[in-house]
Design a protein around this motif. Structure first.
Motif, PDB file in Angstrom:
ATOM      1  N   LEU A   2       0.842  -1.193   0.000  1.00  0.00           N
ATOM      2  CA  LEU A   2       0.000   0.000   0.000  1.00  0.00           C
ATOM      3  C   LEU A   2       0.880   1.247   0.000  1.00  0.00           C
ATOM      4  O   LEU A   2       1.731   1.402   0.858  1.00  0.00           O
ATOM      5  N   ASP A   3       0.686   2.127  -1.005  1.00  0.00           N
ATOM      6  CA  ASP A   3       1.474   3.351  -1.016  1.00  0.00           C
ATOM      7  C   ASP A   3       0.891   4.355  -0.020  1.00  0.00           C
ATOM      8  O   ASP A   3      -0.201   4.175   0.513  1.00  0.00           O
ATOM      9  N   ARG A   4       1.634   5.428   0.242  1.00  0.00           N
ATOM     10  CA  ARG A   4       1.252   6.410   1.272  1.00  0.00           C
ATOM     11  C   ARG A   4      -0.122   7.009   1.002  1.00  0.00           C
ATOM     12  O   ARG A   4      -0.963   7.092   1.890  1.00  0.00           O
ATOM     13  N   ARG A   5      -0.377   7.425  -0.239  1.00  0.00           N
ATOM     14  CA  ARG A   5      -1.652   8.058  -0.575  1.00  0.00           C
ATOM     15  C   ARG A   5      -2.818   7.081  -0.369  1.00  0.00           C
ATOM     16  O   ARG A   5      -3.845   7.440   0.186  1.00  0.00           O
ATOM     17  N   LEU A  10      -7.393   5.142   2.723  1.00  0.00           N
ATOM     18  CA  LEU A  10      -8.048   4.032   3.403  1.00  0.00           C
ATOM     19  C   LEU A  10      -8.304   4.358   4.861  1.00  0.00           C
ATOM     20  O   LEU A  10      -9.376   4.098   5.395  1.00  0.00           O
ATOM     21  N   ALA A  11      -7.326   4.977   5.515  1.00  0.00           N
ATOM     22  CA  ALA A  11      -7.495   5.348   6.925  1.00  0.00           C
ATOM     23  C   ALA A  11      -8.642   6.352   7.074  1.00  0.00           C
ATOM     24  O   ALA A  11      -9.439   6.263   8.012  1.00  0.00           O
ATOM     25  N   ASN A  33     -11.197  -1.436  -3.495  1.00  0.00           N
ATOM     26  CA  ASN A  33      -9.923  -2.066  -3.756  1.00  0.00           C
ATOM     27  C   ASN A  33      -9.148  -1.280  -4.811  1.00  0.00           C
ATOM     28  O   ASN A  33      -9.479  -1.325  -5.991  1.00  0.00           O
ATOM     29  N   THR A  34      -8.116  -0.571  -4.362  1.00  0.00           N
ATOM     30  CA  THR A  34      -7.217   0.151  -5.260  1.00  0.00           C
ATOM     31  C   THR A  34      -5.800  -0.415  -5.156  1.00  0.00           C
ATOM     32  O   THR A  34      -4.841   0.236  -5.578  1.00  0.00           O
ATOM     33  N   LEU A  35      -5.670  -1.621  -4.616  1.00  0.00           N
ATOM     34  CA  LEU A  35      -4.350  -2.228  -4.438  1.00  0.00           C
ATOM     35  C   LEU A  35      -3.629  -2.340  -5.775  1.00  0.00           C
ATOM     36  O   LEU A  35      -4.215  -2.732  -6.781  1.00  0.00           O
ATOM     37  N   GLY A  36      -2.367  -1.962  -5.767  1.00  0.00           N
ATOM     38  CA  GLY A  36      -1.556  -2.036  -6.976  1.00  0.00           C
ATOM     39  C   GLY A  36      -1.699  -0.843  -7.895  1.00  0.00           C
ATOM     40  O   GLY A  36      -1.095  -0.798  -8.954  1.00  0.00           O
ATOM     41  N   SER A  37      -2.497   0.149  -7.520  1.00  0.00           N
ATOM     42  CA  SER A  37      -2.709   1.316  -8.365  1.00  0.00           C
ATOM     43  C   SER A  37      -2.126   2.555  -7.716  1.00  0.00           C
ATOM     44  O   SER A  37      -2.389   2.825  -6.552  1.00  0.00           O
ATOM     45  N   THR A  38      -1.380   3.315  -8.470  1.00  0.00           N
ATOM     46  CA  THR A  38      -0.881   4.593  -7.981  1.00  0.00           C
ATOM     47  C   THR A  38      -1.845   5.712  -8.351  1.00  0.00           C
ATOM     48  O   THR A  38      -1.653   6.855  -7.966  1.00  0.00           O
ATOM     49  N   GLU A  39      -2.898   5.379  -9.101  1.00  0.00           N
ATOM     50  CA  GLU A  39      -3.870   6.369  -9.564  1.00  0.00           C
ATOM     51  C   GLU A  39      -5.226   6.256  -8.855  1.00  0.00           C
ATOM     52  O   GLU A  39      -6.199   6.838  -9.311  1.00  0.00           O
ATOM     53  N   GLU A  40      -5.297   5.459  -7.784  1.00  0.00           N
ATOM     54  CA  GLU A  40      -6.552   5.212  -7.064  1.00  0.00           C
ATOM     55  C   GLU A  40      -7.611   4.540  -7.937  1.00  0.00           C
ATOM     56  O   GLU A  40      -8.802   4.759  -7.778  1.00  0.00           O
ATOM     57  N   LEU A  41      -7.167   3.685  -8.873  1.00  0.00           N
ATOM     58  CA  LEU A  41      -8.101   2.968  -9.738  1.00  0.00           C
ATOM     59  C   LEU A  41      -8.701   1.790  -8.980  1.00  0.00           C
ATOM     60  O   LEU A  41      -7.974   0.972  -8.412  1.00  0.00           O
TER      61      LEU A  41
END
Length: 159
Positions: A2-5, A10-11, A33-41
């Motif tokens: 999970l990236d910072r954004r 999620l928090a 579920n946006t896992l693996g996406s840096t674009e919040e897809l």
């Protein structure tokens, strides 16, 4: 990972002041579920409407995007986007698009768009085709478990 954004998003979604207990979570916004996406897809950029209308997964296009539930959902066509906007609950995958089997086991994991099923008009996604094979053997049991587990899952349950 999970990236910072995504973690901050999620928090923010998971922490809703004034709500206590699993009952309150059932009406609270839940993470997509946006896992693996840096674009919040959501769901890796795949079109959730396509599973119903086209009989399987189709990658969405950037020009047919909509923000919903804290994520960006993409669609293969303007028609699919319009259908989703008119009735998002009809097309949203169960458990925010996280693996349905994983949810039944108490954790949130990625999905592979090809590992899917529609049960009683609801889209369920799975981690991979092997997990889907397990899922389809006892679908109703896993759905009951996931329905019971989903309201209490939070960012700490992401694997």
């Amino acid at each position: 990972m999970l990236d910072r954004r995504s973690f901050i998003h999620l928090a923010a979604v998971v922490f809703v002041p004034g709500l206590v207990g699993a009952e309150a979570w059932s009406d609270a916004p839940r993470p997509a579920n946006t896992l693996g996406s840096t674009e919040e897809l959501a769901i890796r950029g795949y079109d959730p409407v396509a599973y119903f209308r086209d009989g399987g997964p189709r990658l969405g296009k950037p020009e047919f995007s909509v923000r919903h539930g804290g994520a960006i959902w993409r669609f293969a066509s303007a028609e699919h986007k319009a259908l989703f906007e008119a009735e998002p609950k009809r097309y949203l995958p169960a458990y925010g698009g996280f693996c349905a089997y994983g949810t039944s086991r108490g954790y949130l994991v990625k999905i592979e768009p090809e590992a899917w099923s529609i049960v009683d008009g609801k889209l369920y996604l799975n981690y991979d085709l092997g997990v889907r094979e397990t899922w389809v053997r006892r679908t109703k049991t896993y759905i009951a478990r996931a329905d019971a587990t989903w309201p209490s899952l939070t960012a700490k349950d992401i694997r």
